[in-house]
Design a protein around this motif. Structure first.
Motif, short mmCIF file in Angstrom:
data_model
loop_
_atom_site.label_atom_id
_atom_site.label_comp_id
_atom_site.label_asym_id
_atom_site.label_seq_id
_atom_site.Cartn_x
_atom_site.Cartn_y
_atom_site.Cartn_z
N ALA A 126 0.66 -1.39 0.25
CA ALA A 126 -0.21 -0.30 -0.12
C ALA A 126 0.50 1.01 -0.13
O ALA A 126 0.56 1.99 -0.76
N MET A 127 1.47 1.20 1.29
CA MET A 127 2.61 2.67 0.86
C MET A 127 3.56 2.50 -0.32
O MET A 127 3.87 3.41 -1.02
N MET A 128 3.46 1.58 -1.06
CA MET A 128 4.82 1.67 -2.47
C MET A 128 3.36 1.84 -3.63
O MET A 128 3.79 3.27 -4.40
N ALA A 129 2.48 1.50 -3.43
CA ALA A 129 1.03 1.96 -4.85
C ALA A 129 0.86 3.99 -4.82
O ALA A 129 1.38 4.21 -5.51
N HIS A 130 0.82 4.49 -3.02
CA HIS A 130 0.42 5.40 -2.70
C HIS A 130 1.60 6.36 -3.65
O HIS A 130 1.88 7.51 -3.48
N ALA A 131 3.37 5.77 -3.22
CA ALA A 131 4.60 6.63 -3.14
C ALA A 131 4.55 6.78 -5.10
O ALA A 131 4.73 7.97 -5.55
N GLU A 132 4.48 5.31 -5.93
CA GLU A 132 3.86 5.87 -7.07
C GLU A 132 2.95 6.82 -7.33
O GLU A 132 3.24 7.40 -8.57
N TYR B 298 -0.60 14.90 -4.15
CA TYR B 298 -1.24 13.85 -2.83
C TYR B 298 0.29 13.23 -1.84
O TYR B 298 -0.21 12.74 -1.24
N VAL B 299 1.32 14.29 -2.49
CA VAL B 299 2.33 13.61 -0.86
C VAL B 299 2.13 14.31 0.48
O VAL B 299 2.27 12.96 1.06
N PRO B 300 0.68 14.81 0.88
CA PRO B 300 0.33 14.54 2.33
C PRO B 300 -0.25 13.28 2.62
O PRO B 300 -0.82 13.14 3.67
N LYS B 301 -1.35 13.18 1.58
CA LYS B 301 -2.43 11.34 1.78
C LYS B 301 -0.88 10.73 1.57
O LYS B 301 -0.96 10.17 2.65
N LEU B 302 0.36 10.11 1.12
CA LEU B 302 1.37 9.40 1.35
C LEU B 302 1.66 9.38 2.69
O LEU B 302 1.56 8.81 3.47
N ILE B 303 2.14 10.72 3.44
CA ILE B 303 3.02 11.01 4.18
C ILE B 303 2.03 10.26 5.82
O ILE B 303 1.92 9.29 6.46
N GLU B 304 0.17 10.90 5.20
CA GLU B 304 -0.64 10.33 6.25
C GLU B 304 -0.42 8.40 6.39
O GLU B 304 -0.55 8.77 7.27
N ILE B 305 -0.70 7.78 4.88
CA ILE B 305 -0.82 6.42 4.81
C ILE B 305 0.11 5.88 5.48
O ILE B 305 0.47 5.01 6.09
N VAL B 306 1.97 6.32 5.43
CA VAL B 306 2.85 6.06 5.67
C VAL B 306 3.03 6.08 7.16
O VAL B 306 3.25 5.03 8.03
N LEU B 307 3.05 6.37 7.57
CA LEU B 307 2.90 7.44 9.30
C LEU B 307 1.79 5.97 10.33
O LEU B 307 1.98 5.88 11.02
N GLU B 308 0.42 6.16 9.33
CA GLU B 308 -0.14 5.45 9.86
C GLU B 308 -0.06 3.54 10.06
O GLU B 308 -0.42 3.10 10.93
#
Length: 83
Positions: free
Chosen positions: A34-40, A48-58
């Motif tokens: 999931a983190m890799m998909a959001h990073a891509e 989309y970077v703020p959402k990526l940060i949120e997901i990685v932290l969670e």
């Protein structure tokens, strides 16, 4: 002819620990995917970077918690077996 049902493993057994490890491995792999998909996605859409940060932290916090729980179970198993 029906086969006899498998006997459940006693609580704290090695088999139970292996099952827990497999669940943990599955969950960690899912989190990383999931983190890799959001990073891509964030590479293509900088907004989309703020959402990526949120997901990685969670996801990373959840993974750390799951690993701590597994470690605790593994230590209890070792103590129970006198290792």
């Amino acid at each position: 002819m029906t086969e006899p049902s498998a006997q459940p493993s006693p609580p704290g057994s090695f088999d139970e620990l292996i099952i827990e490890y497999r669940k943990l491995r599955h969950d960690v792999n899912n989190s990383l995917a999931a983190m890799m998909a959001h990073a891509e996605l964030a590479e293509r859409r900088p907004d989309y970077v703020p959402k990526l940060i949120e997901i990685v932290l969670e996801r990373s916090q959840l993974t750390v918690e799951q690993m701590a729980v597994f470690h605790e179970k593994m230590e209890k198993f070792k103590i129970a077996k006198g290792r």
